[in-house]
Structure formats: structure tokens, C-alpha cells
Design a protein around this motif. Sequence first.
Motif, PDB file in Angstrom:
ATOM      1  N   GLN A 151       0.827  -1.211   0.000  1.00  0.00           N
ATOM      2  CA  GLN A 151       0.000   0.000   0.000  1.00  0.00           C
ATOM      3  C   GLN A 151       0.860   1.259   0.000  1.00  0.00           C
ATOM      4  O   GLN A 151       0.562   2.220  -0.715  1.00  0.00           O
ATOM      5  CB  GLN A 151      -0.929   0.012   1.217  1.00  0.00           C
ATOM      6  CG  GLN A 151      -2.050  -1.000   1.145  1.00  0.00           C
ATOM      7  CD  GLN A 151      -2.874  -1.040   2.428  1.00  0.00           C
ATOM      8  OE1 GLN A 151      -2.462  -0.520   3.454  1.00  0.00           O
ATOM      9  NE2 GLN A 151      -4.037  -1.668   2.359  1.00  0.00           N
ATOM     10  N   VAL A 152       1.928   1.263   0.793  1.00  0.00           N
ATOM     11  CA  VAL A 152       2.821   2.430   0.838  1.00  0.00           C
ATOM     12  C   VAL A 152       3.473   2.632  -0.521  1.00  0.00           C
ATOM     13  O   VAL A 152       3.570   3.765  -1.014  1.00  0.00           O
ATOM     14  CB  VAL A 152       3.881   2.262   1.950  1.00  0.00           C
ATOM     15  CG1 VAL A 152       4.985   3.302   1.826  1.00  0.00           C
ATOM     16  CG2 VAL A 152       3.225   2.359   3.317  1.00  0.00           C
ATOM     17  N   THR A 153       3.886   1.558  -1.172  1.00  0.00           N
ATOM     18  CA  THR A 153       4.500   1.657  -2.505  1.00  0.00           C
ATOM     19  C   THR A 153       3.492   2.212  -3.521  1.00  0.00           C
ATOM     20  O   THR A 153       3.824   3.098  -4.315  1.00  0.00           O
ATOM     21  CB  THR A 153       5.018   0.273  -2.957  1.00  0.00           C
ATOM     22  OG1 THR A 153       5.951  -0.198  -1.996  1.00  0.00           O
ATOM     23  CG2 THR A 153       5.681   0.353  -4.326  1.00  0.00           C
ATOM     24  N   GLN A 154       2.266   1.723  -3.494  1.00  0.00           N
ATOM     25  CA  GLN A 154       1.227   2.212  -4.413  1.00  0.00           C
ATOM     26  C   GLN A 154       0.934   3.699  -4.165  1.00  0.00           C
ATOM     27  O   GLN A 154       0.816   4.479  -5.113  1.00  0.00           O
ATOM     28  CB  GLN A 154      -0.061   1.395  -4.255  1.00  0.00           C
ATOM     29  CG  GLN A 154       0.023  -0.006  -4.809  1.00  0.00           C
ATOM     30  CD  GLN A 154      -1.213  -0.833  -4.486  1.00  0.00           C
ATOM     31  OE1 GLN A 154      -2.059  -0.439  -3.688  1.00  0.00           O
ATOM     32  NE2 GLN A 154      -1.300  -2.002  -5.110  1.00  0.00           N
ATOM     33  N   LEU A 155       0.831   4.078  -2.899  1.00  0.00           N
ATOM     34  CA  LEU A 155       0.563   5.485  -2.582  1.00  0.00           C
ATOM     35  C   LEU A 155       1.727   6.370  -3.006  1.00  0.00           C
ATOM     36  O   LEU A 155       1.514   7.486  -3.517  1.00  0.00           O
ATOM     37  CB  LEU A 155       0.287   5.652  -1.083  1.00  0.00           C
ATOM     38  CG  LEU A 155      -1.045   5.090  -0.585  1.00  0.00           C
ATOM     39  CD1 LEU A 155      -1.097   5.150   0.941  1.00  0.00           C
ATOM     40  CD2 LEU A 155      -2.216   5.844  -1.187  1.00  0.00           C
ATOM     41  N   THR A 156       2.940   5.894  -2.850  1.00  0.00           N
ATOM     42  CA  THR A 156       4.114   6.664  -3.268  1.00  0.00           C
ATOM     43  C   THR A 156       4.106   6.846  -4.781  1.00  0.00           C
ATOM     44  O   THR A 156       4.356   7.948  -5.298  1.00  0.00           O
ATOM     45  CB  THR A 156       5.416   5.944  -2.824  1.00  0.00           C
ATOM     46  OG1 THR A 156       5.395   5.789  -1.410  1.00  0.00           O
ATOM     47  CG2 THR A 156       6.646   6.733  -3.231  1.00  0.00           C
ATOM     48  N   THR A 157       3.783   5.781  -5.499  1.00  0.00           N
ATOM     49  CA  THR A 157       3.702   5.861  -6.965  1.00  0.00           C
ATOM     50  C   THR A 157       2.614   6.844  -7.391  1.00  0.00           C
ATOM     51  O   THR A 157       2.827   7.676  -8.285  1.00  0.00           O
ATOM     52  CB  THR A 157       3.428   4.466  -7.557  1.00  0.00           C
ATOM     53  OG1 THR A 157       4.455   3.584  -7.134  1.00  0.00           O
ATOM     54  CG2 THR A 157       3.371   4.498  -9.073  1.00  0.00           C
ATOM     55  N   GLN A 158       1.461   6.786  -6.767  1.00  0.00           N
ATOM     56  CA  GLN A 158       0.363   7.705  -7.093  1.00  0.00           C
ATOM     57  C   GLN A 158       0.757   9.153  -6.793  1.00  0.00           C
ATOM     58  O   GLN A 158       0.437  10.063  -7.568  1.00  0.00           O
ATOM     59  CB  GLN A 158      -0.899   7.317  -6.322  1.00  0.00           C
ATOM     60  CG  GLN A 158      -1.542   6.037  -6.792  1.00  0.00           C
ATOM     61  CD  GLN A 158      -2.698   5.605  -5.902  1.00  0.00           C
ATOM     62  OE1 GLN A 158      -3.001   6.238  -4.902  1.00  0.00           O
ATOM     63  NE2 GLN A 158      -3.332   4.489  -6.273  1.00  0.00           N
ATOM     64  N   LEU A 159       1.450   9.349  -5.689  1.00  0.00           N
ATOM     65  CA  LEU A 159       1.870  10.693  -5.315  1.00  0.00           C
ATOM     66  C   LEU A 159       2.888  11.240  -6.316  1.00  0.00           C
ATOM     67  O   LEU A 159       2.796  12.396  -6.740  1.00  0.00           O
ATOM     68  CB  LEU A 159       2.474  10.671  -3.896  1.00  0.00           C
ATOM     69  CG  LEU A 159       2.793  12.007  -3.254  1.00  0.00           C
ATOM     70  CD1 LEU A 159       1.541  12.881  -3.146  1.00  0.00           C
ATOM     71  CD2 LEU A 159       3.389  11.797  -1.867  1.00  0.00           C
ATOM     72  N   GLN A 160       3.825  10.421  -6.729  1.00  0.00           N
ATOM     73  CA  GLN A 160       4.819  10.848  -7.723  1.00  0.00           C
ATOM     74  C   GLN A 160       4.152  11.169  -9.058  1.00  0.00           C
ATOM     75  O   GLN A 160       4.498  12.134  -9.731  1.00  0.00           O
ATOM     76  CB  GLN A 160       5.894   9.765  -7.910  1.00  0.00           C
ATOM     77  CG  GLN A 160       6.834   9.654  -6.741  1.00  0.00           C
ATOM     78  CD  GLN A 160       7.789   8.475  -6.868  1.00  0.00           C
ATOM     79  OE1 GLN A 160       7.592   7.591  -7.690  1.00  0.00           O
ATOM     80  NE2 GLN A 160       8.826   8.473  -6.020  1.00  0.00           N
ATOM     81  N   THR A 161       3.168  10.352  -9.457  1.00  0.00           N
ATOM     82  CA  THR A 161       2.414  10.602 -10.694  1.00  0.00           C
ATOM     83  C   THR A 161       1.672  11.931 -10.587  1.00  0.00           C
ATOM     84  O   THR A 161       1.665  12.733 -11.538  1.00  0.00           O
ATOM     85  CB  THR A 161       1.419   9.457 -10.959  1.00  0.00           C
ATOM     86  OG1 THR A 161       2.137   8.229 -11.023  1.00  0.00           O
ATOM     87  CG2 THR A 161       0.646   9.678 -12.245  1.00  0.00           C
TER      88      THR A 161
END
Length: 178
Positions: A151-161
Motif C-alpha cells: 500500500q505504501v508503494t502504491q501510494l508513493t507511486t500515485q503521489l509521484q504521478t
Amino acid sequence: TNSATVDQITSGQMSTFLSGNFASLFDATGWKASYSAAGDQGISTQITASRVTMTSISGNDPAFSTMAKAFATIADLPLAQMGSDAANIAISKAAETASNALAGLTALQAQVGTMQQTVKDATQSLSVQIDTFTKGIEALDPVDPYAVSTQVTQLTTQLQTSYTLTAQLQHLSLAQYL
């Protein structure tokens, strides 16, 4: 010591010596000056968030100096060279002193036992609190570390996008397309 004079010590002289010069070696002042570098207070320890308690006793407690006095009476005086009256006074005084010291040591032992029980009770109380908090946290949300990591990895990816898109939108202007 000179045995010719030691065997001439009277019981009165022995009593005077034991209660005078010899005794002063083991009173509070003599004990601290000659034998002990300990402080007069034991150690206080904070055992819970709101409780401080004594967790030791001082080496300057009279029970210790009294016991040392009893031992010194027997070990350091030349009893075998004395007349029987003087030796009997010394032995009797040593026995009396040892008895007083044992009473003091017994009282100290009781104090230490109370201190140990207080610390044990505080430790048990803290263990119960830790268990309660741990169970409460686990009950709120059982945590799977792998799922949280994903979940943290997905949220980090979404935030970077999101940051990338925001940066691109900042470069757009209506004038570029007219």
C-alpha cells in the motif's frame, strides 16, 4: 601488643576501652572516616511514571558498622593473651554487639524485601499495561507488513504521478495553443 601488659588488663579497663576509644572507631563519624565511603542515603529509582522508591540501603547503616565492631572485637583483640576477666568482658560485649547488629540487619533485610516487592509489583503492573496496549493496538487493525508495504508503494507511486502531472500542467498555457 606486649603480652606482659595485655595479660594485666582488668575487666574495668577492657569495659572502658570497648565503650570509649574502640567504640568511637565504629560510631557514625569513625565509620565514615575510617571504613566507609558510602553515602548516607540509598538510591531512589523511578519505577513507574508516577512512583519513585528507595531501591537500596546505605553501607553507612549502623547495622553494618555494629557488625564490623563485633567482628573486630573478636578478631583484632588479643583475647588469648588477656586475663580471663578482661577476655570474658570482650567476648560478652562482642556477643551483645553481634546480637544488636543482627537485629539491625534483620530490619534492613525486611526493608530490602519490601523494596523488592514494590519493584516486582511495579514491573507486573507495567507488564499488564504493555499487554493491554499491545492487544488494543492489534485489535484496532491487524497489520500485515507485506500488505502495508504494498500500500505504501502504491501510494508513493500515485503521489509521484500526481506531482509529475501537476508539473506538466504548470507548463501549459492557453497562449501555447492559440
